[in-house]
Design a protein around this motif. Structure first.
Motif, mmCIF file in Angstrom:
data_model
loop_
_atom_site.group_PDB
_atom_site.id
_atom_site.type_symbol
_atom_site.label_atom_id
_atom_site.label_comp_id
_atom_site.label_asym_id
_atom_site.label_seq_id
_atom_site.Cartn_x
_atom_site.Cartn_y
_atom_site.Cartn_z
ATOM 1 N N ILE A 91 15.160 50.291 87.935
ATOM 2 C CA ILE A 91 14.775 51.548 87.279
ATOM 3 C C ILE A 91 13.843 51.204 86.121
ATOM 4 C CG2 ILE A 91 15.621 53.576 86.028
ATOM 5 C CD1 ILE A 91 18.316 53.099 87.512
ATOM 6 N N GLY A 93 23.609 50.693 95.083
ATOM 7 C CA GLY A 93 23.752 52.085 94.695
ATOM 8 C C GLY A 93 24.484 52.320 93.386
ATOM 9 N N LYS A 94 25.046 51.269 92.795
ATOM 10 C CA LYS A 94 25.805 51.414 91.551
ATOM 11 C C LYS A 94 24.934 51.016 90.362
ATOM 12 C CE LYS A 94 30.041 49.809 89.280
ATOM 13 N NZ LYS A 94 31.195 48.869 89.366
ATOM 14 N N LEU A 95 24.890 51.878 89.326
ATOM 15 C CA LEU A 95 24.075 51.621 88.139
ATOM 16 C C LEU A 95 24.667 50.459 87.334
ATOM 17 C CD1 LEU A 95 21.527 52.962 86.892
ATOM 18 C CD2 LEU A 95 23.060 54.187 85.353
ATOM 19 N N ARG A 150 20.018 49.418 90.012
ATOM 20 C CA ARG A 150 21.112 49.853 90.891
ATOM 21 C C ARG A 150 21.386 48.713 91.874
ATOM 22 N NH1 ARG A 150 18.520 54.960 90.519
ATOM 23 N NH2 ARG A 150 19.885 56.523 89.573
ATOM 24 N N ASP A 167 17.708 47.872 93.321
ATOM 25 C CA ASP A 167 16.667 48.855 93.028
ATOM 26 C C ASP A 167 16.487 48.893 91.509
ATOM 27 O OD1 ASP A 167 14.829 50.825 93.194
ATOM 28 O OD2 ASP A 167 16.205 52.418 93.814
#
Length: 729
Positions: A468, A450-452, A447, A466
């Motif tokens: 995953i 906040g955007k995948l 992310r 971030d």
């Protein structure tokens, strides 16, 4: 002897002992540069010179000077940076272990363990035998970094050594000058920059540029010196305006005009495809103030004098560079629209910017005096040492380091708000490996703010990342195509090799078991002594190595089985022809076995197809469809057949190909592609096989999960009105 510049004259007369009161001028110059040391320490320097001069007696440089003048000059370079006495002594003696009779124990007795350790760290590996000069240089560099991890002063001596060699490069042959200059620009100047030592970096770049491209260097240098009078008057006007405004605001400051180096101008001309006239910011100014608050006040002042150029402001005080560099950078619209670069920093920042880790030198890591530049440098070196342990070769490691020495960096934030610096063009996957190797190995997506996003997404400064992860995830070979950092590349390769080895051992175990079952026995029933004897005879360190070799096709499982079952020393055992053929039980594959199982391009098998395996030396098992036209040829070698089938749990995408005949009209290709996408299959390649005014025949390379998925794709394509026919290739 140094590969750079030394000729040890075997028939040169031994140098006469230096009289007690006879001290050459070059030694006095060193002592003047080291005037910050006390009397006892300077006496130690003179003692080191006498021992070094005696050890190097009879050795000369290519210029004809006594060789001892070189290490003393290296020590003088370091004394000008304010280094401690141990570093200066080690610099004077840095070639003695390699090129003279002086031993390490003698160094310990005369000057202590620390000096001996520093000298040992700098010692090059010229006496070792390597396949080529490039590998020797890479291995030498690898050893130097290991020594750096113990004491950063090793790299300071090495950089000073290289700097003096570059200053005296004229005595070398042209090909040697080119090689040394290229190595300096590719490795040593970037290391100096990475360690924040801008004075060293600038001189190394300038000398390297002059040696590699003397004519280009001379032309640019002349153009800088002969700038038009109007330009020089313009700069004087800008300097006066800035100084007047800063004084009015009662900001205590030091204003320094600066000129870009020929190398900096040359690289900008090349990367931005500009002429010299178009490189406007050849000149700039540096404002040095008392504290951080004054830096931002000074920024407001210069912006009030001239308008700032949009998007050219950088705050390296709030977010320092990886080498500890701190400063405010802004570009102003000067008179007549000419851009003027201004740097604003404190005196301490200026010292660190010029000298890097040599500024405020401290002796031990982690102490109170260990400044930010040194902390960052030590962290970088520690990461390099970790990387070199995993690298497959010295050359691979050296290439990884070159990537990490990219001068441009991006600064991104972890979820906790920590700042990480990465080389330019780094991806989310590079970030994952920078955080921790395990996070990189199990990453599936990221992310960004906040955007995948996918792992191949390139990062920009200021983003919050971030990662995953999934426990079952593993690195993929495709990752090597887009990662940038050496740490990520090394970790991926290491993990892929480990996974490939594990898969090979597993497949090899099944193949040997089948061969032994055909002889009414099993691996567990083979006596341990017989197995150990076979491994020893064929030089396998472990059983796993034998099993991997079987899977890769380097040993036939039937032959290994015969050798293991045959009675040793008790008469003849079973002959090869008595061995039964492979049992009917097939080896089940999932399609994810790495390095052992590959799928033939001639028939592109997918799950659900009837398949057979062909054991190929060095490639492992190549999987073909039963109806593949090449299978008839392979049937001539039945001993290489491997009965295989699909496991119940098959994962991943498999390559397949369709031949599609369509009406040759606008939009036909797009309609077919849309139908394939509707069937949730990826298209990886499209090519025209035939084409005329009415009909076109195309080959679509697609990725599918199994045979039924292909059937679904074909059904959806047939429904498209422009499709005249479709068949699997």
């Amino acid at each position: 002897m140094s590969s750079f510049d030394r000729v040890a004259s075997s028939n040169a007369p031994a140098a006469a002992p230096v009289a007690a009161d006879e001290v050459p001028e070059y030694v006095l110059e060193l002592e003047r540069a080291a005037s910050y040391l006390d009397d006892d320490q300077r006496a130690q320097l003179r003692k080191a010179w006498r021992i070094g001069a005696l050890a190097h007696a009879g050795q000369t440089r290519k210029s004809g000077e006594p060789y001892i003048t070189h290490p003393v000059a290296v020590a003088k370079v370091l004394a000008e940076q304010g280094l401690d006495v141990e570093t200066l002594i080690a610099a004077i003696l840095h070639d003695t272990l390699e090129d003279t009779e002086l031993g390490r124990d003698e160094l310990v007795v005369e000057f202590g363990e620390t000096v001996a350790e520093l000298v040992d760290g700098v010692t090059k590996l010229d006496k070792l035998q390597f396949r080529d000069r490039q590998e020797a240089a890479a291995e030498s560099f690898r050893k130097m970094l290991l020594a750096m991890s113990r004491d950063l002063r090793v790299i300071l001596i090495k950089l000073a050594d290289r700097l003096h060699n570059m200053r005296t490069l004229g005595a070398q042959k042209p090909e040697s000058r080119m090689r040394i200059a290229r190595e300096t620009l590719e490795i040593y100047a970037p290391i100096a920059q990475r360690l924040g030592m801008n004075l060293f970096k600038a001189e190394l770049q300038d000398l390297g540029f002059r040696a590699m491209h003397p004519w280009r260097h001379a032309v640019i240098e002349k153009r800088i010196r002969t700038q038009p009078v109007m330009r020089r008057e313009l700069l004087a006007q800008i300097e006066a305006n800035l100084a007047q405004k800063l004084a009015k605001e009662k900001l205590i400051h030091r204003l320094v005009s600066r000129v870009k180096s020929p190398w900096s101008i040359y690289t900008k001309m090349r990367t931005e495809h500009k002429s010299f006239k178009q490189v406007m910011d050849v000149f700039g100014f540096r404002v040095v103030v008392r504290n951080v608050g004054d830096c931002y006040r000074a920024l407001g002042v210069v912006h009030s004098v001239y308008k700032p150029l949009d998007s050219r402001f950088r705050d390296f005080i709030a977010i320092p560079k990886a080498n500890g560099y701190q400063s405010l950078h802004t570009v102003l619209f000067g008179p007549y629209g000419s851009p003027v670069e201004v740097q604003i920093r404190t005196e301490e920042m200026d010292l660190v910017a010029e000298r890097g880790i040599a500024a405020h030198w401290s002796y031990k890591f982690g102490g109170d005096g260990f400044n930010g530049a040194q902390s960052r440098a030590h962290h970088w070196v520690t990461n390099l040492v970790e990387s070199q342990r995993s690298a497959g070769s010295s050359l691979e490691f050296l290439e990884n380091v070159k990537v990490d020495l990219f001068p441009d960096e991006v600064y991104v934030f972890t979820p906790k708000g920590d700042i990480l610096s990465l080389p330019r063009n780094s991806t989310a996957l590079d970030f994952a490996y920078a955080v921790h190797t395990d996070i990189g190995n199990t990453a599936v997506a990221a992310r960004v703010d906040g955007k995948l996003v996918p792992l191949r997404t390139r990062l920009a400064s200021g983003q919050r990342i971030d990662v995953i992860t999934a426990k079952s995830a593993t690195p993929k070979p495709q990752w090597l195509e887009f990662v940038v950092t050496g740490k990520a590349r090394t970790a991926i390769r290491q993990q892929l090799k480990q996974l490939e080895h594990e898969d090979a051992v597993q497949i090899g175990h099944r193949m040997l078991d089948r061969a032994l079952e055909a002889m009414d026995t099993s691996l567990e029933r083979v006596p341990a002594a017989r197995l150990d004897a076979f491994l020893s005879e064929h030089r396998y360190p472990r059983l796993e190595a034998l099993l991997a070799d079987i899977a890769l096709g380097n040993r036939m499982p039937q032959h290994v089985a015969v050798a293991l079952v045959r009675e040793r020393g008790n008469g003849p055992g079973r002959r090869d022809e008595e061995v039964r053929g492979p049992s009917a039980e097939a080896i089940q594959i999932t399609g994810t076995e790495k390095g052992v199982i590959s799928f033939a391009n001639c028939c592109l098998p997918v799950p659900g197809d009837e398949i057979m395996g062909y054991h190929t030396a060095g490639k492992g098992i190549v999987v073909h469809r039963h109806d593949c036209p090449n299978v008839a040829e392979y049937r001539k070698s039945p001993e290489r057949w491997v009965p295989i089938g699909w496991d119940r749990e098959v994962r991943g995408d498999f390559h397949a190909a369709l031949k599609i005949e369509v009406d040759n009209r606008p939009g036909a290709l797009a309609q077919i592609a849309a139908a394939i996408a509707e069937a949730k299959a990826n298209i990886d390649r499209v090519e025209y096989l035939e084409r005329d005014a009415n009909v076109a025949v195309l080959r679509f390379g697609i990725e599918v999960t199994d045979r039924s998925h292909i059937a679904d794709v074909m059904r959806k394509v047939r429904k498209v009105t422009v499709a005249l026919g479709v068949q699997r290739i």
